[in-house]
Scaffold this active site. Structure first.
Site, PDB file in Angstrom:
ATOM      1  N   GLU A 337       0.797  -1.230   0.000  1.00 16.40           N
ATOM      2  CA  GLU A 337       0.000   0.000   0.000  1.00 16.40           C
ATOM      3  C   GLU A 337       0.833   1.286   0.000  1.00 16.40           C
ATOM      4  O   GLU A 337       0.487   2.245   0.705  1.00 16.40           O
ATOM      5  CB  GLU A 337      -0.938   0.014   1.227  1.00 16.40           C
ATOM      6  CG  GLU A 337      -1.904  -1.130   1.245  1.00 16.40           C
ATOM      7  CD  GLU A 337      -2.748  -1.204   2.526  1.00 16.40           C
ATOM      8  OE1 GLU A 337      -3.944  -1.489   2.424  1.00 16.40           O
ATOM      9  OE2 GLU A 337      -2.199  -0.976   3.628  1.00 16.40           O
TER      10      GLU A 337
HETATM   11  C1  TNX Z   1      -4.438  -3.860   4.776  1.00 16.71           C
HETATM   12  S1  TNX Z   1      -2.829  -6.277   4.640  1.00 16.71           S
HETATM   13  C2  TNX Z   1      -3.155  -3.648   5.228  1.00 16.71           C
HETATM   14  C3  TNX Z   1      -2.950  -3.263   6.632  1.00 16.71           C
HETATM   15  C4  TNX Z   1      -4.238  -3.078   7.356  1.00 16.71           C
HETATM   16  C5  TNX Z   1      -5.181  -4.186   6.976  1.00 16.71           C
HETATM   17  C6  TNX Z   1      -6.467  -4.166   7.745  1.00 16.71           C
HETATM   18  C7  TNX Z   1      -1.763  -5.279   4.285  1.00 16.71           C
HETATM   19  C8  TNX Z   1      -0.545  -5.783   3.702  1.00 16.71           C
HETATM   20  N1  TNX Z   1      -2.034  -3.977   4.519  1.00 16.71           N
HETATM   21  O1  TNX Z   1      -2.181  -2.072   6.675  1.00 16.71           O
HETATM   22  O2  TNX Z   1      -3.991  -3.094   8.716  1.00 16.71           O
HETATM   23  O3  TNX Z   1      -5.463  -4.064   5.618  1.00 16.71           O
HETATM   24  O4  TNX Z   1      -7.197  -5.315   7.503  1.00 16.71           O
END
Ligand code: TNX
Length: 525
Positions: A337
């Site tokens: 992300e």
């Molecule tokens: C996505 S899973 C994210 C996390 C969040 C999560 C909440 C991932 C690699 N990144 O930063 O905490 O969703 O479900």
């Protein structure tokens, strides 16, 4: 015989047969090792029909001079002492004893690997054989599970501690079976992390991935960059006081996990999810200005300055200190992300961080987005969201760690009545959590590509150990079984019966679990 005598005789017959049944029960209950609720389900179980009785004088006898195996013997004694109140002396011996609990590394089938074991129970001897102490340790968990559930209680219980006779032969399907705990969004104490580790150990999991940094907090002491924790660790989601592990505390966690044959995989998430670091050091920002601490739950707004040499000096220092604290082979670099990092900056960044990790003697794991970069042959991509990225990783020869959000995320709500957790990847009831096969879920990803599975617990909404337990139980045993037991031997309708009987064990351990309506939990507590 007249009518009355006939009635008397009939009544006597009924009465005596009732007495026989009662007396018979008290004398000898049916014993069937193959009917025991062992999770994960072992490769094979053969019932003997009798019992071994654990009693006051029972000794734990460790074969030979392996210090490590002796420690497993002590671990077993410590698990069994509180509820039984027995002494359970731990001794070493040079040959197999006639009675007691015997742990040995000789005579194991090498094909079962380091984690495989054989448990043979006769009326006189409980024998655990494995090629390595790790296998004996896994077998100890089976032994715990075939004792009455009250064995898990912390105080002395009335009880007869019978172990059904027979043989269990067992080894895992996948070599990586883990869970992740996000200690960045909310901070959890060393004690909480240890309790979480014990849950993994009980279900024969072997990896604890700790998500040690994120926008909301930096949780591991880095001596060369002290503000990371003094400032970056000072808060958490919701504005609470946060916290961090000193290197000594972290070493204590690593040791505790190691004694349970659990490897810690530490994660420093980058280049995104870095606001806590960006708030701690102005020079990590492209504009040279420190960010404010962040206590909300948005994602994707932060990035390290990928074009600056200071950034790589920082990462080199962090990875060097972290690698020195990490006996395991993996360092997790996050990589997810990074919405405000341009892809043309992201790619060389990930490539360079892989080199830094390799220079410190470790292997990279990263979330599936890292497949956009050029992966080193031994880099692992953790499949969480993108089938495309995961396939791209495989195309580059990388292996996959399966943690698909819609199946394996422990922070997803069970259903729409669940108060804690999120549901962006869907609701995950206990059956949905269990009923999937990592090797067939995603087109293009087959068994040979997969090192194992992981169930992550993100903690934006989770603030204490009781809440952790509620999200983790009863789904964790299912993830453990997916990792250990071949898909062909797994079946929800059969599993849910075993899971139901673990309800009593959860209660004995003081675990606050979600009583899914899909499972017939024991009545009472
Ligand atoms: C996505 S899973 C994210 C996390 C969040 C999560 C909440 C991932 C690699 N990144 O930063 O905490 O969703 O479900």
């Amino acid at each position: 015989m007249n009518k009355l005598k006939q009635i008397h005789a009939f009544a006597a017959l009924i009465l005596s047969s009732m007495l026989f049944v009662q007396y018979g029960c008290a004398q000898k209950q049916p014993s069937d090792l193959s009917a025991e609720s062992i999770i994960p389900k072992p490769v094979s179980v053969t019932a003997g029909g009798g019992y071994f009785n654990l009693r006051q004088g029972t000794e734990i006898i460790v074969d030979g001079s392996s210090e490590e195996l002796l420690k497993v013997g002590h671990y077993l004694a410590e698990r069994l002492r509180p509820a039984t109140g027995y002494k359970l002396e731990v001794k070493t011996a040079v040959k197999e004893p006639g009675r007691g609990i015997y742990l040995t590394l000789s005579g194991a089938d090498p094909a079962s690997g380091n984690e495989g074991y054989e448990l043979t129970v006769t009326e006189r001897l409980v024998k655990l054989t494995a090629a390595a102490p790790e296998g004996v340790f896994r077998g100890v968990q089976t032994l715990r599970q075939i004792l009455p559930a009250a064995i898990e209680k912390a105080s002395v219980q009335e009880g007869s501690w019978k172990i059904p006779t027979g043989t269990v032969t067992d080894y895992p399907d996948y070599s990586y079976r883990g869970a992740m705990l996000d200690v960045a969004r909310h901070f959890f104490s060393v004690e909480d992390v240890k309790r979480f580790t014990d849950f993994l150990a009980f279900y024969k999991m072997n990896v604890l991935h700790l998500h040690l940094s994120d926008d909301q907090g930096w949780r591991i002491e880095i001596r060369s960059w002290p503000n990371l924790t003094s400032h970056g660790g000072s808060t958490q989601v919701g504005g609470g006081k946060g916290g961090f592990y000193t290197q000594e505390q972290y070493a204590d966690i690593v040791k505790y996990a190691g004694e349970r044959y659990i490897t810690i995989v530490p994660e420093i998430d980058m280049p995104g999810h870095t606001n806590a670091a960006l708030a701690s050091y102005a020079e990590l920002n492209c504009d040279g200005k420190a960010r404010e601490l962040y206590t909300g739950t948005n994602v994707g707004f932060s990035t390290l300055c990928t074009g600056s040499e200071t950034t790589y000096k920082f990462i080199d220092d962090v990875i060097r200190e972290l690698a020195a604290m990490t006996p395991g082979r993996y360092i997790h670099i996050g990589g997810d992300e990074s919405h405000v990092t341009k892809v043309e900056d992201y790619i060389p960044f990930i490539n360079r961080v892989q080199e830094i990790v390799a220079a410190h003697g470790k292997q990279v794991i990263g979330w599936d987005e890292i497949a956009l970069a050029t992966l080193k042959p031994n880099t692992i991509a953790q499949c969480w969201a993108s089938e495309k990225n995961s396939n791209a990783a495989i195309g580059q020869g990388a292996k996959i760690l399966m943690a698909p959000a819609r199946k394996a995320y422990l922070d997803m709500q069970y259903d729409k009545t669940t108060k804690l957790g999120l549901h962006w990847a869907g609701y995950i009831e206990v059956d949905a959590a269990y009923n999937w096969d990592p090797a067939t879920l995603i087109p293009g990803i087959v068994k040979e590509n997969i090192i194992g599975i992981e169930a992550p617990l993100w903690t934006e909404t989770i603030t204490n150990i009781d809440e952790i337990e509620y999200m983790v139980f009863p789904r964790l045993p299912g993830y453990a079984e997916i990792g250990w037991t071949p898909a062909a031997s797994r079946n929800w309708d059969e599993y849910k019966m075993r899971l139901a009987s673990h309800g009593e064990r959860f209660s004995a351990m003081g675990i606050d679990y979600y009583r899914s309506p899909l499972v017939s939990w024991p009545q009472g507590k």
